[in-house]
Design a protein around this motif. Structure first.
Motif, PDB file in Angstrom:
ATOM      1  N   ARG A  23       0.684  -1.152   0.252  1.00  0.00           N
ATOM      2  CA  ARG A  23       0.474  -0.073   0.035  1.00  0.00           C
ATOM      3  C   ARG A  23       0.546   1.058  -0.261  1.00  0.00           C
ATOM      4  O   ARG A  23       0.404   2.071  -0.738  1.00  0.00           O
ATOM      5  CB  ARG A  23      -1.169   0.101   1.274  1.00  0.00           C
ATOM      6  N   TYR A  24       2.043   1.500   0.720  1.00  0.00           N
ATOM      7  CA  TYR A  24       2.891   2.321   1.178  1.00  0.00           C
ATOM      8  C   TYR A  24       3.287   2.502  -0.415  1.00  0.00           C
ATOM      9  O   TYR A  24       3.395   3.792  -0.942  1.00  0.00           O
ATOM     10  CB  TYR A  24       3.741   1.835   1.656  1.00  0.00           C
ATOM     11  N   HIS A  25       3.724   1.513  -0.985  1.00  0.00           N
ATOM     12  CA  HIS A  25       5.018   1.455  -1.956  1.00  0.00           C
ATOM     13  C   HIS A  25       3.503   2.267  -3.433  1.00  0.00           C
ATOM     14  O   HIS A  25       3.800   3.192  -4.454  1.00  0.00           O
ATOM     15  CB  HIS A  25       5.454   0.426  -2.772  1.00  0.00           C
ATOM     16  N   ASP A  26       2.030   1.809  -3.441  1.00  0.00           N
ATOM     17  CA  ASP A  26       1.782   2.047  -4.264  1.00  0.00           C
ATOM     18  C   ASP A  26       1.448   3.416  -4.657  1.00  0.00           C
ATOM     19  O   ASP A  26       1.755   4.269  -5.705  1.00  0.00           O
ATOM     20  CB  ASP A  26       0.174   1.217  -3.749  1.00  0.00           C
ATOM     21  N   GLU A  27       0.979   3.698  -3.218  1.00  0.00           N
ATOM     22  CA  GLU A  27       0.315   5.430  -2.875  1.00  0.00           C
ATOM     23  C   GLU A  27       1.265   6.668  -3.609  1.00  0.00           C
ATOM     24  O   GLU A  27       1.609   7.639  -3.899  1.00  0.00           O
ATOM     25  CB  GLU A  27       0.842   5.948  -1.776  1.00  0.00           C
ATOM     26  N   TYR A  28       3.199   5.782  -3.104  1.00  0.00           N
ATOM     27  CA  TYR A  28       3.706   6.567  -3.550  1.00  0.00           C
ATOM     28  C   TYR A  28       4.303   6.276  -4.837  1.00  0.00           C
ATOM     29  O   TYR A  28       4.716   7.095  -5.609  1.00  0.00           O
ATOM     30  CB  TYR A  28       5.074   5.939  -2.312  1.00  0.00           C
ATOM     31  N   GLU A  29       4.521   5.299  -5.436  1.00  0.00           N
ATOM     32  CA  GLU A  29       4.833   5.606  -7.291  1.00  0.00           C
ATOM     33  C   GLU A  29       3.453   6.149  -7.702  1.00  0.00           C
ATOM     34  O   GLU A  29       3.759   6.669  -8.634  1.00  0.00           O
ATOM     35  CB  GLU A  29       4.513   4.251  -7.575  1.00  0.00           C
ATOM     36  N   ARG A  30       2.334   6.139  -7.163  1.00  0.00           N
ATOM     37  CA  ARG A  30       1.590   7.357  -7.422  1.00  0.00           C
ATOM     38  C   ARG A  30       1.507   8.665  -7.740  1.00  0.00           C
ATOM     39  O   ARG A  30       1.641   9.613  -8.615  1.00  0.00           O
ATOM     40  CB  ARG A  30      -0.346   6.542  -6.781  1.00  0.00           C
ATOM     41  N   ALA A  31       1.724   9.400  -6.935  1.00  0.00           N
ATOM     42  CA  ALA A  31       2.236  10.148  -6.413  1.00  0.00           C
ATOM     43  C   ALA A  31       3.517  10.925  -7.058  1.00  0.00           C
ATOM     44  O   ALA A  31       3.477  12.098  -7.980  1.00  0.00           O
ATOM     45  CB  ALA A  31       2.006  10.365  -5.427  1.00  0.00           C
ATOM     46  N   ALA A  32       4.069   9.744  -7.462  1.00  0.00           N
ATOM     47  CA  ALA A  32       5.563  10.425  -7.689  1.00  0.00           C
ATOM     48  C   ALA A  32       5.141  10.653  -9.409  1.00  0.00           C
ATOM     49  O   ALA A  32       5.289  12.121 -10.182  1.00  0.00           O
ATOM     50  CB  ALA A  32       6.349   8.924  -7.755  1.00  0.00           C
ATOM     51  N   ALA A  33       4.322  10.040  -9.825  1.00  0.00           N
ATOM     52  CA  ALA A  33       3.937  10.299 -11.966  1.00  0.00           C
ATOM     53  C   ALA A  33       3.095  11.069 -11.302  1.00  0.00           C
ATOM     54  O   ALA A  33       3.556  11.622 -12.598  1.00  0.00           O
ATOM     55  CB  ALA A  33       3.470   8.516 -11.884  1.00  0.00           C
ATOM     56  N   GLU A  34       2.151  11.708 -10.494  1.00  0.00           N
ATOM     57  CA  GLU A  34       1.389  12.717 -11.253  1.00  0.00           C
ATOM     58  C   GLU A  34       2.466  13.519 -10.890  1.00  0.00           C
ATOM     59  O   GLU A  34       2.145  15.030 -11.374  1.00  0.00           O
ATOM     60  CB  GLU A  34       0.465  12.609  -9.490  1.00  0.00           C
ATOM     61  N   HIS A  35       3.402  14.055 -10.211  1.00  0.00           N
ATOM     62  CA  HIS A  35       4.410  14.699 -10.378  1.00  0.00           C
ATOM     63  C   HIS A  35       5.750  14.769 -11.473  1.00  0.00           C
ATOM     64  O   HIS A  35       6.609  14.615 -11.324  1.00  0.00           O
ATOM     65  CB  HIS A  35       5.578  14.976  -9.395  1.00  0.00           C
TER      66      HIS A  35
END
Length: 145
Positions: A23-35
């Motif tokens: 869950r941590y990894h998925d959310e972090y990857e999604r947030a990174a992609a938004e930037h």
């Protein structure tokens, strides 16, 4: 009696740890992609937004090869998020440092996180301390004195 690796409680704990990590990894990857960043670029930028670091130290903290960090820093530098500068303590060493734009991007990325920003938010200080101590024990580390 079941062996420790097969008892239902152990399996459940291992699955729960895996779920927290995923869950941590998925959310972090999604947030990174938004930037428009990869997860690795976001992690490097996050570290550099705190302080300038030599490439080897970044690699050590992220547990990867220095050559990987060089490529990541190159891409962040091309976007104006990071710059290289001489280490004032040793001019032979180059430090990677977040630019003002890079620090702003890292801040916005952190602010866009929910679970990944504070995965332990629902736990009290006492519970977080107990969890930390248990995880250290699992990893064979000595408890803090």
């Amino acid at each position: 009696m079941a062996t420790p690796g097969t008892d239902p409680l152990t399996r459940e704990v291992v699955e729960l740890i895996g779920s927290v990590v995923a869950r941590y990894h998925d959310e972090y990857e999604r947030a990174a992609a938004e930037h428009s960043l990869t997860g690795a670029q976001a992690r490097v930028l996050g570290l550099l937004s705190l302080e300038p670091l030599p490439m080897r130290r970044i690699a050590h903290q992220l547990k990867c090869e220095p050559s990987n960090i060089t490529g990541i820093v190159d891409r962040l530098e091309a976007r104006g998020l990071v710059e290289r500068r001489p280490d004032p303590g040793d001019r032979r060493v180059k430090l990677a440092a977040a630019t003002e734009e890079g620090r702003g991007t890292a801040r916005r990325l952190r602010e866009s996180l929910d679970f990944a920003r504070e995965p332990l938010a629902e736990l009290s200080a006492e519970e977080r301390t107990a969890l930390r101590d248990l995880l250290r024990r699992m990893l064979g580390e000595q408890p803090e004195s």
